[in-house]
Design a protein around this motif. Sequence first.
Motif, PDB file in Angstrom:
ATOM      1  N   MET A  98     -17.116  10.749 -13.957  1.00 47.51           N
ATOM      2  CA  MET A  98     -17.235   9.732 -12.982  1.00 47.51           C
ATOM      3  C   MET A  98     -15.970   9.637 -12.305  1.00 47.51           C
ATOM      4  N   SER A  99     -16.077   9.435 -10.933  1.00 52.30           N
ATOM      5  CA  SER A  99     -14.708   9.467 -10.136  1.00 52.30           C
ATOM      6  C   SER A  99     -14.320   7.726 -10.239  1.00 52.30           C
ATOM      7  N   VAL A 100     -13.065   7.927 -10.567  1.00 59.02           N
ATOM      8  CA  VAL A 100     -12.302   6.304 -10.358  1.00 59.02           C
ATOM      9  C   VAL A 100     -12.106   5.914  -9.154  1.00 59.02           C
ATOM     10  N   LEU A 101     -12.427   4.503  -8.845  1.00 55.18           N
ATOM     11  CA  LEU A 101     -12.233   3.942  -7.744  1.00 55.18           C
ATOM     12  C   LEU A 101     -10.667   3.488  -7.529  1.00 55.18           C
ATOM     13  N   VAL A 102     -10.567   3.638  -6.046  1.00 52.54           N
ATOM     14  CA  VAL A 102      -9.041   3.232  -5.651  1.00 52.54           C
ATOM     15  C   VAL A 102      -9.221   1.887  -4.751  1.00 52.54           C
ATOM     16  N   LEU A 103      -8.844   0.609  -5.221  1.00 55.38           N
ATOM     17  CA  LEU A 103      -9.646  -0.396  -4.395  1.00 55.38           C
ATOM     18  C   LEU A 103      -8.284  -1.284  -3.914  1.00 55.38           C
ATOM     19  N   GLY A 104      -8.457  -1.777  -2.424  1.00 55.95           N
ATOM     20  CA  GLY A 104      -7.402  -2.634  -1.927  1.00 55.95           C
ATOM     21  C   GLY A 104      -7.944  -4.079  -2.028  1.00 55.95           C
ATOM     22  N   HIS A 105      -7.253  -4.994  -1.382  1.00 56.77           N
ATOM     23  CA  HIS A 105      -7.753  -6.251  -1.558  1.00 56.77           C
ATOM     24  C   HIS A 105      -8.483  -6.622  -0.781  1.00 56.77           C
ATOM     25  N   LYS A 106      -9.004  -8.136  -0.858  1.00 58.14           N
ATOM     26  CA  LYS A 106      -9.896  -8.663   0.025  1.00 58.14           C
ATOM     27  C   LYS A 106      -9.393  -8.581   1.271  1.00 58.14           C
ATOM     28  N   ASN A 107     -10.246  -9.086   2.494  1.00 61.78           N
ATOM     29  CA  ASN A 107      -9.878  -8.913   3.808  1.00 61.78           C
ATOM     30  C   ASN A 107      -8.814  -7.893   4.002  1.00 61.78           C
ATOM     31  N   PRO A 108      -9.153  -6.735   3.908  1.00 65.07           N
ATOM     32  CA  PRO A 108      -8.165  -5.516   3.794  1.00 65.07           C
ATOM     33  C   PRO A 108      -7.525  -5.420   5.340  1.00 65.07           C
ATOM     34  N   ASP A 109      -6.224  -5.162   5.047  1.00 66.19           N
ATOM     35  CA  ASP A 109      -5.521  -4.907   6.312  1.00 66.19           C
ATOM     36  C   ASP A 109      -5.152  -3.262   6.206  1.00 66.19           C
ATOM     37  N   THR A 110      -4.112  -2.977   7.166  1.00 65.03           N
ATOM     38  CA  THR A 110      -4.082  -1.226   7.662  1.00 65.03           C
ATOM     39  C   THR A 110      -3.487  -0.838   5.967  1.00 65.03           C
ATOM     40  N   ASP A 111      -2.627  -1.293   5.556  1.00 64.61           N
ATOM     41  CA  ASP A 111      -1.792  -1.040   4.416  1.00 64.61           C
ATOM     42  C   ASP A 111      -2.727  -0.983   3.281  1.00 64.61           C
ATOM     43  N   SER A 112      -3.796  -2.027   2.986  1.00 66.56           N
ATOM     44  CA  SER A 112      -4.474  -1.882   2.111  1.00 66.56           C
ATOM     45  C   SER A 112      -5.742  -0.668   2.007  1.00 66.56           C
ATOM     46  N   ILE A 113      -6.102  -0.713   3.392  1.00 70.59           N
ATOM     47  CA  ILE A 113      -7.345   0.704   3.349  1.00 70.59           C
ATOM     48  C   ILE A 113      -6.374   1.928   3.475  1.00 70.59           C
ATOM     49  N   VAL A 114      -5.474   2.038   4.114  1.00 73.80           N
ATOM     50  CA  VAL A 114      -4.950   3.364   3.928  1.00 73.80           C
ATOM     51  C   VAL A 114      -4.287   3.668   2.693  1.00 73.80           C
ATOM     52  N   SER A 115      -3.850   2.603   1.959  1.00 74.98           N
ATOM     53  CA  SER A 115      -3.531   2.815   0.464  1.00 74.98           C
ATOM     54  C   SER A 115      -4.598   3.533  -0.324  1.00 74.98           C
ATOM     55  N   ALA A 116      -5.660   2.872  -0.083  1.00 70.90           N
ATOM     56  CA  ALA A 116      -6.688   3.302  -1.072  1.00 70.90           C
ATOM     57  C   ALA A 116      -6.860   4.837  -0.683  1.00 70.90           C
ATOM     58  N   ILE A 117      -6.973   5.167   0.646  1.00 66.80           N
ATOM     59  CA  ILE A 117      -7.028   6.533   1.205  1.00 66.80           C
ATOM     60  C   ILE A 117      -5.889   7.415   0.488  1.00 66.80           C
ATOM     61  N   SER A 118      -4.632   7.090   0.614  1.00 71.20           N
ATOM     62  CA  SER A 118      -3.629   7.889   0.280  1.00 71.20           C
ATOM     63  C   SER A 118      -3.557   8.168  -1.184  1.00 71.20           C
ATOM     64  N   TYR A 119      -3.696   6.908  -1.847  1.00 68.86           N
ATOM     65  CA  TYR A 119      -3.339   6.949  -3.245  1.00 68.86           C
ATOM     66  C   TYR A 119      -4.695   7.701  -4.132  1.00 68.86           C
ATOM     67  N   ALA A 120      -5.825   7.880  -3.461  1.00 64.75           N
ATOM     68  CA  ALA A 120      -6.872   8.673  -3.841  1.00 64.75           C
ATOM     69  C   ALA A 120      -6.570   9.994  -3.640  1.00 64.75           C
ATOM     70  N   HIS A 121      -5.953  10.330  -2.631  1.00 63.59           N
ATOM     71  CA  HIS A 121      -5.451  11.617  -2.301  1.00 63.59           C
ATOM     72  C   HIS A 121      -4.513  12.187  -3.559  1.00 63.59           C
ATOM     73  N   VAL A 122      -3.528  11.310  -3.724  1.00 60.89           N
ATOM     74  CA  VAL A 122      -2.389  11.643  -4.752  1.00 60.89           C
ATOM     75  C   VAL A 122      -2.771  11.624  -6.075  1.00 60.89           C
ATOM     76  N   LEU A 123      -3.839  10.962  -6.612  1.00 59.51           N
ATOM     77  CA  LEU A 123      -4.250  11.010  -7.699  1.00 59.51           C
ATOM     78  C   LEU A 123      -5.488  12.251  -7.750  1.00 59.51           C
ATOM     79  N   ASN A 124      -6.002  12.672  -6.864  1.00 58.22           N
ATOM     80  CA  ASN A 124      -6.921  13.865  -6.925  1.00 58.22           C
ATOM     81  C   ASN A 124      -5.960  15.033  -7.061  1.00 58.22           C
ATOM     82  N   GLN A 125      -4.776  14.930  -6.348  1.00 57.63           N
ATOM     83  CA  GLN A 125      -3.888  16.200  -6.469  1.00 57.63           C
ATOM     84  C   GLN A 125      -3.356  16.068  -7.928  1.00 57.63           C
ATOM     85  N   ARG A 126      -3.108  14.867  -8.570  1.00 55.84           N
ATOM     86  CA  ARG A 126      -2.858  14.910  -9.864  1.00 55.84           C
ATOM     87  C   ARG A 126      -3.958  15.412 -11.072  1.00 55.84           C
TER      88      ARG A 126
END
Lengths: 305, 305
Positions: B1-29
């Motif tokens: 099962m895939s793990v989730l990468v989740l930012g905070h409530k009322n997401p701002d750009t850092d929160s949304i992009v962090s989820a995308i970029s960290y999911a990429h880093v984790l997948n590569q790991r």
Amino acid sequence: MSVLVLGHKNPDTDSIVSAISYAHVLNQRGIQATAVAQGTPAPETEFVLNKFNLKAPEVVTSVASKELYLVDYSDLAQAPADLNDAKILGIVDHHKLGDVTTDTPLECWIQPYGCSNTIIKMVADYYNVTIPADIAGAMLCAILSDTVLFKSPTCTKFDKKAAEELAKIANVSDLEALGMEMFKAKSNLNASPRDLIFRDFKDFDMGGKKIGIGQLELISLSMVTPELKESLKKELADVKAEGRHSAVLVLTDIMKEGSELLVVSDEEDVIINALGTQKSDNMWMPGVMSRKKQVVPPLQSAFKA
Amino acid sequence: MSVLVLGHKNPDTDSIVSAISYAHVLNQRGIQATAVAQGTPAPETEFVLNKFNLKAPEVVTSVASKELYLVDYSDLAQAPADLNDAKILGIVDHHKLGDVTTDTPLECWIQPYGCSNTIIKMVADYYNVTIPADIAGAMLCAILSDTVLFKSPTCTKFDKKAAEELAKIANVSDLEALGMEMFKAKSNLNASPRDLIFRDFKDFDMGGKKIGIGQLELISLSMVTPELKESLKKELADVKAEGRHSAVLVLTDIMKEGSELLVVSDEEDVIINALGTQKSDNMWMPGVMSRKKQVVPPLQSAFKA
């Protein structure tokens, strides 16, 4: 003013050496830092400090209005009572995330590795900080101690790699021999039952219940005579009576790779079941080497509010 | 099962992009990870995702029995209500340490930098993970947004270095131009007062009091007409009435480098004093650009239990 680097209560080797090694890393980064400790070194740590000509950190029990780095813990129960009056600048840890919080951004290096000193080696590498031979030797010992010569299930490839690199810096060629020498020093049972229980003891809040868990790692469980075991049980009852829901002592046989459980608790059955053993005079838990990974999580789950 | 990468409530750009970029880093790991979010992208984030051809993460509001990485927060108030039924494997954050705790060891990369994506770049470097151009562009935007084009007091040399390296990967030569284009998109006031207040809104527990703080960063405060300001104040009173001790809105003028304070509170004077301004119709706070560094800490101190 120098900032303080402080390990947890009832300090073990990793906690004391982390304070020393992280203070070194911080100083090299330009942050004036002093290693301190919440207690004096246990026999194993004394051996390590003597072996590598290091001084025991000064004992500090109050941190009000100080600036602090915490090493090897993030639980309020393991911190000085006045931690809330200090400013926490950073945390290095390898345990579950505790209930310490801050008012300002900080620097946390928390990794699921076998030893805080493995993480400190990582921070040193990140900042290109050189580690002197004496500190490297002590860091190596901390890793050998926390991972029980790489045999604990908490041990990762990062711990092995850091240990190899530190051994080179410290000019140690036989890790096994150093480790056994250290565990022999650790197996010293010439102390009162109370001192033995508290040598490596941590209180945890589990679903609102205060549960204290000590661990003694021994070269052989045969060192614990029936008389000593009886005294430890009696003392454990006193420790429990001092406001705890449970007092647990984990007696680990590092060669046989398993532990015996001693427990006095309001809910003894819950603890015995959670740890997968059966009520008897010799509650053996095969393969159990790590309090952090094999004792605390099942108890946390069992007592989850 | 895939793990989730989740930012905070009322997401701002850092929160949304962090989820995308960290999911990429984790997948590569080698950790199968999926970026998710607790809400849909605000106008600034929409601009960034469109600009770099990225999809908005799926919206998730329940995480029971999931395995999770948290990005850009460590406060329970900013997490889904059932966080306690999830298993947290790691945290990336650049805020104060919040009250999230875990039962097992985890991986925390928490640094006092200006942006979570600066830390994610650091993790990528640590694990030798290559970042594709589109994700690098979005990470760059997150840094430009969080540091307000490097002008915020939260900005560090690490943020500037990461931004430069990401700009190269993303083939962006004029950071200033990209940043202004993004802040123009962010300055979009075509929304209801409620939506404007909640666009970048966080609830904090301060000495047991629930204090909600929103921030709107605008190219010019002159965009806020007297009528709009009146509507925002009225709406803020409703937000406060929904079980909060205080509702605060910080209107930041990124060119003038300061902010105006709107507040409805049981202890209005405490907040106004803590933020160093005076009660009036236009409570200007010169130099105040950062909620995290210049608004939250003084309020935490003022309301400390």
